[in-house]
Design an enzyme around this catalytic site. Structure first.
Site, PDB file in Angstrom:
ATOM      1  N   ASP A  59       0.823  -1.034   0.289  1.00  0.00           N
ATOM      2  CA  ASP A  59      -0.314   0.069   0.383  1.00  0.00           C
ATOM      3  C   ASP A  59       0.511   1.419   0.285  1.00  0.00           C
ATOM      4  OD1 ASP A  59      -1.858   1.764   0.572  1.00  0.00           O
ATOM      5  OD2 ASP A  59      -2.052   1.398   2.114  1.00  0.00           O
ATOM      6  N   ASP A  70      -1.260   5.807  -6.205  1.00  0.00           N
ATOM      7  CA  ASP A  70      -1.508   5.414  -5.581  1.00  0.00           C
ATOM      8  C   ASP A  70      -1.998   3.711  -6.175  1.00  0.00           C
ATOM      9  OD1 ASP A  70      -2.248   4.263  -2.684  1.00  0.00           O
ATOM     10  OD2 ASP A  70      -4.913   4.996  -3.599  1.00  0.00           O
TER      11      ASP A  70
END
Length: 443
Positions: free
Chosen positions: A102, A321
Protein backbone atom coordinates in the site's frame (compact mmCIF):
# COMPACT_ATOMS: atom_id res chain seq x y z
CA UNK A 1 -15.37 -17.04 0.25
CA UNK A 2 -11.75 -18.04 0.00
CA UNK A 3 -9.44 -16.70 -2.71
CA UNK A 4 -7.80 -18.75 -5.41
CA UNK A 5 -4.31 -18.23 -6.70
CA UNK A 6 -2.62 -18.73 -10.03
CA UNK A 7 0.48 -20.82 -10.32
CA UNK A 8 3.79 -19.06 -9.79
CA UNK A 9 4.78 -16.77 -12.62
CA UNK A 10 8.27 -15.30 -12.68
CA UNK A 11 8.61 -11.79 -14.02
CA UNK A 12 12.01 -10.43 -14.95
CA UNK A 13 12.92 -6.88 -15.92
CA UNK A 14 14.27 -6.38 -19.42
CA UNK A 15 18.00 -6.00 -19.85
CA UNK A 16 17.53 -2.28 -20.39
CA UNK A 17 16.14 -1.95 -16.86
CA UNK A 18 18.71 -2.28 -14.11
CA UNK A 19 18.58 -1.61 -10.38
CA UNK A 20 20.90 0.93 -8.83
CA UNK A 21 21.21 2.91 -5.64
CA UNK A 22 23.44 1.15 -3.16
CA UNK A 23 21.54 -1.76 -1.66
CA UNK A 24 18.28 -2.28 -3.55
CA UNK A 25 15.86 -4.98 -2.49
CA UNK A 26 13.13 -6.56 -4.56
CA UNK A 27 9.88 -7.91 -3.14
CA UNK A 28 7.29 -10.08 -4.79
CA UNK A 29 3.96 -8.64 -5.82
CA UNK A 30 1.01 -10.93 -6.13
CA UNK A 31 -2.68 -10.50 -6.85
CA UNK A 32 -5.12 -12.36 -4.61
CA UNK A 33 -8.70 -12.53 -5.81
CA UNK A 34 -12.04 -14.07 -5.08
CA UNK A 35 -12.93 -17.08 -7.19
CA UNK A 36 -16.39 -15.55 -7.61
CA UNK A 37 -15.00 -12.17 -8.60
CA UNK A 38 -15.57 -12.39 -12.35
CA UNK A 39 -17.96 -9.83 -13.80
CA UNK A 40 -17.52 -7.19 -11.10
CA UNK A 41 -19.34 -4.01 -12.01
CA UNK A 42 -17.45 -0.75 -12.31
CA UNK A 43 -19.85 0.65 -9.70
CA UNK A 44 -18.54 -1.86 -7.16
CA UNK A 45 -14.93 -0.95 -7.86
CA UNK A 46 -15.89 2.74 -7.69
CA UNK A 47 -17.52 2.31 -4.30
CA UNK A 48 -14.48 0.57 -2.85
CA UNK A 49 -12.20 3.32 -4.13
CA UNK A 50 -14.61 6.12 -3.12
CA UNK A 51 -14.38 5.23 0.56
CA UNK A 52 -10.60 5.17 0.29
CA UNK A 53 -10.53 8.65 -1.24
CA UNK A 54 -12.35 10.17 1.73
CA UNK A 55 -9.21 9.54 3.72
CA UNK A 56 -7.13 11.50 1.20
CA UNK A 57 -9.24 14.57 1.97
CA UNK A 58 -9.24 13.99 5.72
CA UNK A 59 -5.52 13.39 5.96
CA UNK A 60 -4.70 16.40 3.88
CA UNK A 61 -6.39 18.94 6.85
CA UNK A 62 26.45 1.04 3.64
CA UNK A 63 26.74 -0.28 0.06
CA UNK A 64 26.47 -3.93 -1.06
CA UNK A 65 27.46 -5.83 -4.21
CA UNK A 66 24.03 -7.44 -4.64
CA UNK A 67 20.28 -6.88 -4.41
CA UNK A 68 17.54 -8.13 -2.10
CA UNK A 69 15.08 -10.27 -3.97
CA UNK A 70 11.86 -12.21 -3.43
CA UNK A 71 10.34 -14.45 -6.16
CA UNK A 72 7.41 -12.94 -8.07
CA UNK A 73 4.05 -14.70 -8.30
CA UNK A 74 0.38 -13.88 -8.74
CA UNK A 75 -2.06 -12.40 -11.19
CA UNK A 76 -3.60 -9.03 -11.97
CA UNK A 77 -7.07 -8.15 -13.26
CA UNK A 78 -9.00 -5.04 -12.17
CA UNK A 79 -12.30 -6.87 -12.66
CA UNK A 80 -11.37 -9.45 -10.01
CA UNK A 81 -11.66 -8.52 -6.35
CA UNK A 82 -8.13 -8.55 -4.96
CA UNK A 83 -5.05 -6.84 -3.68
CA UNK A 84 -1.32 -6.84 -4.25
CA UNK A 85 0.73 -8.52 -1.57
CA UNK A 86 4.20 -9.70 -0.83
CA UNK A 87 5.86 -11.99 1.68
CA UNK A 88 8.11 -10.76 4.48
CA UNK A 89 10.08 -12.72 7.07
CA UNK A 90 10.16 -11.36 10.61
CA UNK A 91 11.55 -12.49 13.97
CA UNK A 92 14.00 -15.09 15.25
CA UNK A 93 13.49 -17.76 14.15
CA UNK A 94 12.10 -16.07 11.02
CA UNK A 95 8.44 -16.55 10.20
CA UNK A 96 6.81 -15.62 6.89
CA UNK A 97 3.87 -13.22 6.62
CA UNK A 98 1.75 -12.18 3.65
CA UNK A 99 1.25 -8.40 3.65
CA UNK A 100 -0.66 -6.12 1.32
CA UNK A 101 1.36 -3.50 -0.59
CA UNK A 102 0.00 0.00 0.00
CA UNK A 103 1.67 3.21 -1.19
CA UNK A 104 -1.13 5.22 0.45
CA UNK A 105 -0.08 4.35 4.02
CA UNK A 106 3.18 4.26 5.92
CA UNK A 107 3.58 1.55 8.55
CA UNK A 108 4.22 -2.18 8.21
CA UNK A 109 2.05 -4.17 10.61
CA UNK A 110 1.09 -7.79 11.09
CA UNK A 111 -1.61 -9.37 13.20
CA UNK A 112 -0.45 -10.42 16.65
CA UNK A 113 -1.59 -13.13 19.03
CA UNK A 114 -4.87 -12.30 20.82
CA UNK A 115 -5.95 -10.01 17.98
CA UNK A 116 -9.51 -8.75 18.49
CA UNK A 117 -11.55 -8.74 15.29
CA UNK A 118 -8.89 -10.47 13.22
CA UNK A 119 -10.44 -12.92 10.73
CA UNK A 120 -9.83 -16.63 10.91
CA UNK A 121 -9.38 -18.60 7.72
CA UNK A 122 -9.77 -22.25 6.90
CA UNK A 123 -8.98 -24.19 3.76
CA UNK A 124 -7.02 -21.33 2.16
CA UNK A 125 -3.73 -21.57 0.35
CA UNK A 126 -2.55 -18.57 2.35
CA UNK A 127 -2.96 -19.19 6.11
CA UNK A 128 -3.35 -16.38 8.60
CA UNK A 129 -0.19 -16.07 10.69
CA UNK A 130 0.11 -14.22 13.96
CA UNK A 131 3.29 -12.61 15.25
CA UNK A 132 4.16 -13.42 18.85
CA UNK A 133 6.88 -11.17 20.31
CA UNK A 134 7.51 -13.62 23.16
CA UNK A 135 8.41 -16.32 20.63
CA UNK A 136 11.13 -14.24 18.93
CA UNK A 137 14.51 -14.00 20.64
CA UNK A 138 15.25 -10.66 18.91
CA UNK A 139 11.92 -8.89 19.53
CA UNK A 140 11.62 -5.91 21.86
CA UNK A 141 8.74 -3.56 22.64
CA UNK A 142 9.07 0.13 21.81
CA UNK A 143 8.72 2.22 24.99
CA UNK A 144 7.18 5.67 25.09
CA UNK A 145 10.60 7.15 25.75
CA UNK A 146 11.91 5.87 22.42
CA UNK A 147 12.36 8.60 19.82
CA UNK A 148 10.69 6.35 17.26
CA UNK A 149 7.51 6.55 19.31
CA UNK A 150 7.80 10.33 19.19
CA UNK A 151 8.21 10.08 15.42
CA UNK A 152 4.94 8.20 15.16
CA UNK A 153 3.23 10.72 17.43
CA UNK A 154 4.12 13.50 14.98
CA UNK A 155 1.74 11.83 12.54
CA UNK A 156 -0.96 11.28 15.19
CA UNK A 157 -0.85 7.50 14.97
CA UNK A 158 1.04 6.60 18.14
CA UNK A 159 0.90 7.38 21.83
CA UNK A 160 0.94 5.84 25.28
CA UNK A 161 -1.83 3.97 27.05
CA UNK A 162 -2.80 5.02 30.56
CA UNK A 163 -2.80 1.36 31.63
CA UNK A 164 0.47 0.51 29.90
CA UNK A 165 2.38 3.73 30.35
CA UNK A 166 5.65 2.55 28.86
CA UNK A 167 4.30 0.85 25.72
CA UNK A 168 4.13 2.78 22.46
CA UNK A 169 0.72 2.13 20.90
CA UNK A 170 -0.72 3.07 17.50
CA UNK A 171 -4.13 3.47 15.93
CA UNK A 172 -4.97 4.56 12.39
CA UNK A 173 -7.52 4.23 9.60
CA UNK A 174 -7.11 3.29 5.95
CA UNK A 175 -8.74 4.88 2.95
CA UNK A 176 -11.46 2.23 2.68
CA UNK A 177 -12.62 2.94 6.23
CA UNK A 178 -10.96 -0.10 7.83
CA UNK A 179 -8.67 0.34 10.79
CA UNK A 180 -6.07 -1.27 12.99
CA UNK A 181 -4.60 -0.60 16.40
CA UNK A 182 -1.92 -2.22 18.49
CA UNK A 183 1.62 -1.51 19.64
CA UNK A 184 5.03 -1.07 18.06
CA UNK A 185 7.74 -3.71 18.27
CA UNK A 186 11.30 -3.91 16.99
CA UNK A 187 12.59 -7.09 15.37
CA UNK A 188 14.59 -8.38 12.43
CA UNK A 189 13.35 -8.39 8.84
CA UNK A 190 15.07 -10.98 6.64
CA UNK A 191 16.01 -10.20 3.06
CA UNK A 192 17.24 -12.50 0.32
CA UNK A 193 20.51 -11.15 -1.02
CA UNK A 194 21.29 -11.90 -4.66
CA UNK A 195 24.99 -11.87 -5.54
CA UNK A 196 25.47 -12.43 -9.26
CA UNK A 197 23.60 -15.72 -9.86
CA UNK A 198 23.64 -16.99 -6.25
CA UNK A 199 20.88 -16.52 -3.67
CA UNK A 200 22.00 -15.99 -0.08
CA UNK A 201 19.31 -15.84 2.61
CA UNK A 202 21.33 -14.56 5.56
CA UNK A 203 20.74 -10.80 5.37
CA UNK A 204 18.64 -9.08 8.00
CA UNK A 205 17.99 -5.63 9.41
CA UNK A 206 16.23 -4.37 12.55
CA UNK A 207 12.99 -2.49 11.89
CA UNK A 208 10.05 -1.16 13.87
CA UNK A 209 6.64 -2.44 12.84
CA UNK A 210 3.13 -2.63 14.22
CA UNK A 211 1.78 -5.55 16.22
CA UNK A 212 -1.95 -5.41 15.50
CA UNK A 213 -4.25 -6.42 18.37
CA UNK A 214 -7.47 -5.07 16.84
CA UNK A 215 -8.83 -4.73 13.30
CA UNK A 216 -12.05 -3.24 11.96
CA UNK A 217 -13.91 -2.86 8.66
CA UNK A 218 -12.78 -4.79 5.60
CA UNK A 219 -9.70 -6.03 7.44
CA UNK A 220 -11.96 -8.43 9.34
CA UNK A 221 -13.30 -10.08 6.17
CA UNK A 222 -12.08 -13.57 5.36
CA UNK A 223 -11.61 -12.80 1.64
CA UNK A 224 -8.68 -10.57 2.56
CA UNK A 225 -6.21 -13.40 2.97
CA UNK A 226 -3.31 -11.34 4.27
CA UNK A 227 -1.52 -11.18 7.61
CA UNK A 228 -1.04 -7.41 7.55
CA UNK A 229 -0.29 -4.35 5.45
CA UNK A 230 3.03 -3.01 4.16
CA UNK A 231 2.91 0.78 3.93
CA UNK A 232 5.27 2.55 1.52
CA UNK A 233 4.54 6.19 2.29
CA UNK A 234 7.03 8.88 3.27
CA UNK A 235 6.48 8.63 7.03
CA UNK A 236 9.66 8.20 9.09
CA UNK A 237 8.41 4.83 10.36
CA UNK A 238 7.89 3.36 6.91
CA UNK A 239 10.24 0.46 6.26
CA UNK A 240 11.85 2.18 3.29
CA UNK A 241 12.59 5.23 5.47
CA UNK A 242 13.98 3.09 8.29
CA UNK A 243 16.26 1.03 6.05
CA UNK A 244 17.52 4.06 4.14
CA UNK A 245 18.28 5.91 7.41
CA UNK A 246 20.41 2.89 8.42
CA UNK A 247 22.27 3.07 5.11
CA UNK A 248 20.97 -0.35 4.09
CA UNK A 249 18.86 0.73 1.12
CA UNK A 250 18.56 3.95 -0.88
CA UNK A 251 15.67 6.25 -0.12
CA UNK A 252 13.73 5.05 -3.14
CA UNK A 253 11.54 2.20 -4.30
CA UNK A 254 10.09 1.07 -7.62
CA UNK A 255 7.38 -1.21 -8.90
CA UNK A 256 6.17 -2.73 -12.14
CA UNK A 257 2.68 -4.22 -12.12
CA UNK A 258 1.97 -6.67 -14.92
CA UNK A 259 -1.39 -6.14 -16.56
CA UNK A 260 -1.47 -9.16 -18.85
CA UNK A 261 -2.95 -12.57 -18.09
CA UNK A 262 0.22 -13.79 -16.42
CA UNK A 263 -0.05 -10.98 -13.89
CA UNK A 264 2.36 -10.52 -11.02
CA UNK A 265 4.92 -7.78 -10.77
CA UNK A 266 8.00 -6.61 -8.97
CA UNK A 267 8.66 -4.21 -6.13
CA UNK A 268 12.24 -3.06 -5.63
CA UNK A 269 13.98 -1.36 -2.72
CA UNK A 270 15.95 1.01 -4.91
CA UNK A 271 15.66 2.79 -8.22
CA UNK A 272 15.05 0.96 -11.48
CA UNK A 273 16.99 2.73 -14.23
CA UNK A 274 15.59 2.65 -17.73
CA UNK A 275 16.62 5.00 -20.57
CA UNK A 276 12.98 5.89 -21.22
CA UNK A 277 12.04 6.95 -17.68
CA UNK A 278 10.80 10.52 -17.31
CA UNK A 279 10.47 12.27 -13.95
CA UNK A 280 8.09 14.78 -12.46
CA UNK A 281 8.71 16.48 -9.10
CA UNK A 282 6.55 15.61 -6.12
CA UNK A 283 4.45 18.44 -4.75
CA UNK A 284 6.20 19.24 -1.43
CA UNK A 285 4.67 18.89 2.03
CA UNK A 286 1.86 16.54 1.01
CA UNK A 287 0.81 13.39 2.92
CA UNK A 288 0.43 11.41 -0.31
CA UNK A 289 2.34 11.07 -3.58
CA UNK A 290 1.06 14.21 -5.30
CA UNK A 291 2.17 15.30 -8.77
CA UNK A 292 1.39 18.49 -10.69
CA UNK A 293 -0.78 17.40 -13.64
CA UNK A 294 -0.89 20.31 -16.08
CA UNK A 295 -2.98 19.12 -19.05
CA UNK A 296 -4.51 16.13 -20.84
CA UNK A 297 -4.34 15.48 -24.58
CA UNK A 298 -6.32 12.99 -26.71
CA UNK A 299 -4.56 11.99 -29.95
CA UNK A 300 -2.23 14.96 -29.44
CA UNK A 301 -5.04 17.52 -29.03
CA UNK A 302 -4.96 19.30 -25.66
CA UNK A 303 -8.35 19.26 -23.96
CA UNK A 304 -10.01 22.56 -22.99
CA UNK A 305 -9.51 22.19 -19.25
CA UNK A 306 -8.47 25.07 -16.99
CA UNK A 307 -5.08 24.07 -15.47
CA UNK A 308 -6.33 25.28 -12.07
CA UNK A 309 -8.57 22.18 -12.03
CA UNK A 310 -5.46 20.10 -11.29
CA UNK A 311 -3.82 22.49 -8.81
CA UNK A 312 -2.80 21.01 -5.46
CA UNK A 313 -4.27 22.46 -2.27
CA UNK A 314 -5.53 21.08 1.04
CA UNK A 315 -8.18 18.95 -0.68
CA UNK A 316 -7.29 19.01 -4.37
CA UNK A 317 -4.58 17.65 -6.62
CA UNK A 318 -3.34 14.56 -8.45
CA UNK A 319 -2.38 11.51 -6.39
CA UNK A 320 -0.47 8.40 -7.47
CA UNK A 321 -1.94 5.51 -5.47
CA UNK A 322 -1.35 1.81 -6.11
CA UNK A 323 -4.08 1.02 -3.57
CA UNK A 324 -6.78 2.41 -5.88
CA UNK A 325 -8.13 -0.04 -8.46
CA UNK A 326 -9.47 2.36 -11.12
CA UNK A 327 -8.50 5.92 -12.10
CA UNK A 328 -10.39 9.11 -11.24
CA UNK A 329 -10.68 12.56 -12.77
CA UNK A 330 -11.72 15.81 -11.16
CA UNK A 331 -15.30 16.65 -12.14
CA UNK A 332 -14.37 19.61 -14.38
CA UNK A 333 -12.01 17.42 -16.42
CA UNK A 334 -14.21 14.36 -16.81
CA UNK A 335 -16.71 15.46 -19.47
CA UNK A 336 -14.09 16.96 -21.85
CA UNK A 337 -12.10 13.72 -21.49
CA UNK A 338 -15.07 11.46 -22.30
CA UNK A 339 -16.30 13.67 -25.13
CA UNK A 340 -12.90 13.72 -26.85
CA UNK A 341 -12.60 9.93 -26.75
CA UNK A 342 -16.15 9.44 -28.03
CA UNK A 343 -15.57 11.87 -30.88
CA UNK A 344 -12.34 10.11 -31.85
CA UNK A 345 -14.05 6.71 -32.19
CA UNK A 346 -17.50 7.82 -33.39
CA UNK A 347 -17.06 6.32 -36.87
CA UNK A 348 -15.87 2.91 -35.69
CA UNK A 349 -17.82 1.94 -32.57
CA UNK A 350 -21.28 2.25 -31.07
CA UNK A 351 -21.33 4.24 -27.82
CA UNK A 352 -23.69 3.28 -25.02
CA UNK A 353 -24.21 4.03 -21.37
CA UNK A 354 -24.05 1.07 -19.02
CA UNK A 355 -25.03 1.75 -15.41
CA UNK A 356 -23.81 5.31 -15.73
CA UNK A 357 -20.51 4.35 -17.36
CA UNK A 358 -19.47 5.42 -20.85
CA UNK A 359 -19.00 2.24 -22.87
CA UNK A 360 -18.53 1.26 -26.50
CA UNK A 361 -19.41 -1.80 -28.58
CA UNK A 362 -16.82 -2.87 -31.12
CA UNK A 363 -15.70 -5.99 -32.94
CA UNK A 364 -12.32 -4.41 -33.72
CA UNK A 365 -9.12 -4.40 -31.73
CA UNK A 366 -9.19 -1.47 -29.32
CA UNK A 367 -5.59 -0.58 -30.19
CA UNK A 368 -6.70 -0.01 -33.78
CA UNK A 369 -9.72 2.11 -32.89
CA UNK A 370 -9.22 4.07 -29.68
CA UNK A 371 -6.96 7.10 -29.26
CA UNK A 372 -3.78 7.54 -27.25
CA UNK A 373 -4.07 9.68 -24.11
CA UNK A 374 -1.26 11.95 -22.86
CA UNK A 375 -1.13 13.07 -19.23
CA UNK A 376 1.27 16.03 -19.12
CA UNK A 377 3.00 16.76 -15.83
CA UNK A 378 5.39 19.36 -14.46
CA UNK A 379 8.96 18.85 -15.57
CA UNK A 380 7.90 18.14 -19.16
CA UNK A 381 7.05 14.57 -18.15
CA UNK A 382 4.30 12.88 -20.15
CA UNK A 383 2.57 9.62 -19.25
CA UNK A 384 1.23 7.89 -22.36
CA UNK A 385 -1.94 5.83 -21.91
CA UNK A 386 -2.73 3.28 -24.57
CA UNK A 387 -6.35 2.09 -24.90
CA UNK A 388 -5.77 -0.86 -22.55
CA UNK A 389 -4.62 1.65 -19.92
CA UNK A 390 -8.01 3.36 -19.69
CA UNK A 391 -10.52 0.80 -21.03
CA UNK A 392 -11.95 -2.27 -19.31
CA UNK A 393 -13.92 -5.00 -21.07
CA UNK A 394 -17.32 -5.27 -19.40
CA UNK A 395 -18.89 -8.11 -21.40
CA UNK A 396 -19.82 -9.12 -24.97
CA UNK A 397 -22.97 -8.56 -27.03
CA UNK A 398 -23.58 -10.57 -30.19
CA UNK A 399 -19.92 -11.39 -30.63
CA UNK A 400 -18.79 -7.78 -30.14
CA UNK A 401 -16.94 -6.65 -27.03
CA UNK A 402 -18.27 -3.97 -24.70
CA UNK A 403 -15.44 -1.74 -23.52
CA UNK A 404 -15.98 0.85 -20.79
CA UNK A 405 -13.81 3.79 -19.80
CA UNK A 406 -12.17 2.95 -16.49
CA UNK A 407 -11.69 6.59 -15.51
CA UNK A 408 -14.42 7.67 -13.12
CA UNK A 409 -15.71 11.10 -12.11
CA UNK A 410 -15.12 12.43 -8.61
CA UNK A 411 -18.02 14.80 -8.13
CA UNK A 412 -17.62 17.90 -6.02
CA UNK A 413 -13.94 17.20 -5.32
CA UNK A 414 -10.87 18.42 -7.13
CA UNK A 415 -9.08 15.10 -6.92
CA UNK A 416 -7.47 13.19 -9.76
CA UNK A 417 -6.22 9.75 -8.69
CA UNK A 418 -4.05 7.45 -10.77
CA UNK A 419 -4.68 3.88 -9.65
CA UNK A 420 -3.64 0.44 -10.86
CA UNK A 421 -5.57 0.81 -14.13
CA UNK A 422 -3.04 3.33 -15.47
CA UNK A 423 -0.01 2.30 -13.40
CA UNK A 424 0.08 -1.25 -14.73
CA UNK A 425 2.64 -2.25 -17.37
CA UNK A 426 4.83 0.69 -16.37
CA UNK A 427 8.00 0.98 -14.38
CA UNK A 428 7.17 3.44 -11.59
CA UNK A 429 10.04 4.89 -9.57
CA UNK A 430 9.49 6.71 -6.27
CA UNK A 431 12.71 8.67 -5.77
CA UNK A 432 12.13 9.99 -2.26
CA UNK A 433 15.63 11.40 -1.91
CA UNK A 434 15.12 13.44 -5.08
CA UNK A 435 11.43 14.09 -4.29
CA UNK A 436 10.22 12.96 -7.68
CA UNK A 437 8.35 10.12 -9.37
CA UNK A 438 9.40 8.63 -12.68
CA UNK A 439 7.82 6.20 -15.13
CA UNK A 440 8.35 4.38 -18.38
CA UNK A 441 6.23 1.88 -20.29
CA UNK A 442 7.28 -1.70 -19.68
CA UNK A 443 7.05 -3.99 -22.70
Amino acid sequence: MGPSFAAGFWVFLALSAVVVGGFPAALTLERAFSAAGHGLELSQLRERDRVRHRRFLQSSSSSSPGVFDFPVEGTYDPYLVGLYFTRVKLGSPPKEYYVQIDTGSDVLWVGCNSCNGCPTYSGLQIPLNFFDPSSSSTASLIPCSDQRCDLGAQYSDSGCSSTQSDQCNYSFLYGDGSGTSGYYVSDLMYLDLVVETSLVSNSSAPIVFGCSTSQTGDLTKSDRAVDGIFGFGQHGLSVISQLSSQGITPNAFSHCLKGQSGGGGILVFGEIVNPNIVYSPLVPSQPHYNLNLQSIAVNGQTLPIDPSVFATSSNRGTIVDSGTTLAYLAEEAYDPFINAITLAVSQSVRPLLSRGNQCYITASSISAVFPTISLNFAGSATMILNPEDYLLQQNSIGGSAVWCIGFQKIQGQGLTILGDLVLKDKIIVYDLAGQRIGWANYD
